[in-house]
Design a protein around this motif. Structure first.
Motif, short mmCIF file in Angstrom:
data_model
loop_
_atom_site.label_atom_id
_atom_site.label_comp_id
_atom_site.label_asym_id
_atom_site.label_seq_id
_atom_site.Cartn_x
_atom_site.Cartn_y
_atom_site.Cartn_z
N PHE A 1 29.32 74.22 42.15
CA PHE A 1 27.94 73.77 42.36
C PHE A 1 26.95 74.62 41.58
O PHE A 1 25.75 74.57 41.84
CB PHE A 1 27.57 73.82 43.85
N GLU A 2 27.42 75.41 40.64
CA GLU A 2 26.58 76.40 39.98
C GLU A 2 26.43 76.11 38.49
O GLU A 2 27.35 75.61 37.85
CB GLU A 2 27.21 77.80 40.16
N GLY A 3 25.27 76.46 37.96
CA GLY A 3 25.03 76.29 36.53
C GLY A 3 24.23 77.45 35.96
O GLY A 3 23.53 78.16 36.69
N GLN A 4 24.36 77.64 34.66
CA GLN A 4 23.61 78.66 33.94
C GLN A 4 23.12 78.09 32.63
O GLN A 4 23.76 77.21 32.04
CB GLN A 4 24.46 79.90 33.67
N LEU A 5 21.99 78.61 32.16
CA LEU A 5 21.40 78.10 30.92
C LEU A 5 20.56 79.19 30.27
O LEU A 5 19.81 79.89 30.96
CB LEU A 5 20.50 76.89 31.23
N THR A 6 20.68 79.32 28.95
CA THR A 6 19.76 80.15 28.20
C THR A 6 19.77 79.73 26.75
O THR A 6 20.64 78.97 26.31
CB THR A 6 20.09 81.65 28.32
N THR A 7 18.80 80.25 26.00
CA THR A 7 18.72 80.05 24.55
C THR A 7 18.75 81.40 23.87
O THR A 7 17.96 82.29 24.22
CB THR A 7 17.43 79.29 24.18
N PHE A 8 19.66 81.54 22.94
CA PHE A 8 19.73 82.75 22.11
C PHE A 8 19.13 82.39 20.75
O PHE A 8 19.73 81.66 19.97
CB PHE A 8 21.18 83.21 21.94
N ASP A 9 17.94 82.90 20.49
CA ASP A 9 17.26 82.55 19.24
C ASP A 9 17.43 83.69 18.23
O ASP A 9 16.66 84.64 18.20
CB ASP A 9 15.77 82.28 19.50
N PHE A 10 18.45 83.56 17.40
CA PHE A 10 18.81 84.64 16.49
C PHE A 10 17.89 84.75 15.28
O PHE A 10 18.10 85.60 14.42
CB PHE A 10 20.27 84.46 16.04
N ARG A 11 16.85 83.92 15.23
CA ARG A 11 15.82 84.13 14.22
C ARG A 11 15.01 85.37 14.54
O ARG A 11 14.35 85.92 13.66
CB ARG A 11 14.93 82.89 14.13
N ASP A 12 15.07 85.82 15.79
CA ASP A 12 14.45 87.07 16.23
C ASP A 12 15.50 88.16 16.14
O ASP A 12 16.52 88.12 16.84
CB ASP A 12 13.95 86.93 17.67
N PRO A 13 15.32 89.17 15.30
CA PRO A 13 16.35 90.21 15.15
C PRO A 13 16.60 91.01 16.43
O PRO A 13 17.62 91.70 16.52
CB PRO A 13 15.78 91.10 14.04
N GLN A 14 15.72 90.91 17.40
CA GLN A 14 15.90 91.63 18.66
C GLN A 14 16.46 90.73 19.77
O GLN A 14 16.49 91.14 20.94
CB GLN A 14 14.58 92.25 19.10
N ALA A 15 16.90 89.53 19.41
CA ALA A 15 17.42 88.61 20.42
C ALA A 15 18.77 89.07 20.93
O ALA A 15 19.63 89.53 20.17
CB ALA A 15 17.55 87.21 19.82
N ALA A 16 18.97 88.94 22.25
CA ALA A 16 20.29 89.20 22.84
C ALA A 16 21.25 88.08 22.42
O ALA A 16 20.82 87.00 22.01
CB ALA A 16 20.17 89.25 24.35
N CYS A 17 22.54 88.35 22.54
CA CYS A 17 23.53 87.32 22.26
C CYS A 17 24.42 87.12 23.49
O CYS A 17 24.30 87.84 24.49
CB CYS A 17 24.35 87.67 21.02
N TYR A 18 25.33 86.18 23.41
CA TYR A 18 26.21 85.87 24.54
C TYR A 18 27.05 87.09 24.93
O TYR A 18 27.28 87.35 26.12
CB TYR A 18 27.11 84.70 24.16
N HIS A 19 27.48 87.86 23.95
CA HIS A 19 28.31 89.03 24.24
C HIS A 19 27.49 90.12 24.93
O HIS A 19 28.03 90.86 25.77
CB HIS A 19 28.95 89.57 22.97
N CYS A 20 26.21 90.23 24.60
CA CYS A 20 25.34 91.18 25.31
C CYS A 20 25.34 90.89 26.80
O CYS A 20 25.29 91.81 27.64
CB CYS A 20 23.91 91.09 24.79
N LEU A 21 25.39 89.61 27.14
CA LEU A 21 25.29 89.18 28.53
C LEU A 21 26.62 89.31 29.27
O LEU A 21 26.67 89.82 30.39
CB LEU A 21 24.80 87.73 28.58
#
Length: 248
Positions: free
Chosen positions: A154-174
């Motif tokens: 019954f659970e969901g997760q959502l995010t956007t990783f915008d790598f146009r920003d050099p300081q953006a987190a990525c999936y592995h960071c999470l």
């Protein structure tokens, strides 16, 4: 934009944040949908309906009876067919002006990087940690924004990783390497409608990103479908991340 297109997308064009310019940006955009299952079905359908001009559907699997409970691009007549072929047929019926390309294969790292380099956004609808990690690495390497969604039970997760920003987190960071033995829908189940909720939100994130509007970048949305509660947490890039971190 011709008169038919103005009529078709009128409800979207009248939004001040979209307008004709935003609609034309959608028409010129290329979105890659990784996985044409529970999440990829509403993602692909809504992107096509909204006027995204080019979609690439990637999925090596065939339609099975157990998919039909939640994978709404496919029907009983599609059993045994490639998911990308079934999805392309439904999209063509929905919007014949959307150019759909299909890849009925499991892409290696080089193929993913080549594909993502020519895309404006990638949407991850896969359900295995290894695949998600590979998609993330390819998106980081090409600087292509990645909209990531996940569902279980019954659970969901959502995010956007915008790598146009050099300081953006990525999936592995999470998630790091913690998901190697994660549950999947095949082992733990999922409510039929939940992938539709998260997939629709993924499509919304992609449309906003393509139109130049704010997204969830830097935040993770957590969805409790059983109690219908939504909450979010902040995301920060890990400077020591082996995928997107600073070089030693």
């Amino acid at each position: 934009m011709n008169d038919d297109e103005l009529l078709r997308y009128a409800r979207q064009i009248m939004l001040p944040a979209i307008g004709i310019e935003g609609q034309e940006r959608l028409h010129r955009a290329h979105a890659v949908v990784m996985g044409v299952g529970g999440l990829g079905s509403p993602v692909a359908a809504y992107l096509a309906a909204a006027g995204v001009g080019r979609l690439t559907l990637v999925d090596p699997d065939h339609v099975e009876a157990s998919n039909l409970q939640r994978q709404i691009l496919h029907g009983e007549a599609d059993l045994g067919a490639d998911k990308v072929a079934s999805g392309a047929r439904r999209i063509a019926a929905l919007n014949s002006t959307c150019r759909v390309e299909t890849r009925a294969e499991r892409l290696d790292a080089d193929a993913m990087r080549a594909l993502f380099a020519g895309a404006d956004v990638v949407l991850d609808g896969t359900d295995h940690f290894a695949a998600r990690g590979a998609i993330n690495r390819a998106a980081v390497a090409t600087g292509t924004p990645l909209v990531s969604g996940a569902v279980i039970r019954f659970e969901g997760q959502l995010t956007t990783f915008d790598f146009r920003d050099p300081q953006a987190a990525c999936y592995h960071c999470l998630y790091g390497d913690e998901g190697a033995d994660e549950d999947t829908c095949a082992t733990s189940g999922v409510l039929a409608s939940l992938p539709g909720v998260v997939g629709s939100l993924q499509a919304t994130e992609a449309l906003k990103l393509l139109a130049g509007l704010p997204t969830l970048a830097g935040r993770l949305l957590l969805i409790d479908g059983l109690h219908m509660q939504f909450r979010e947490i902040g995301l920060q890039r890990d400077p020591a991340c082996p995928v997107c971190g600073d070089p030693p």
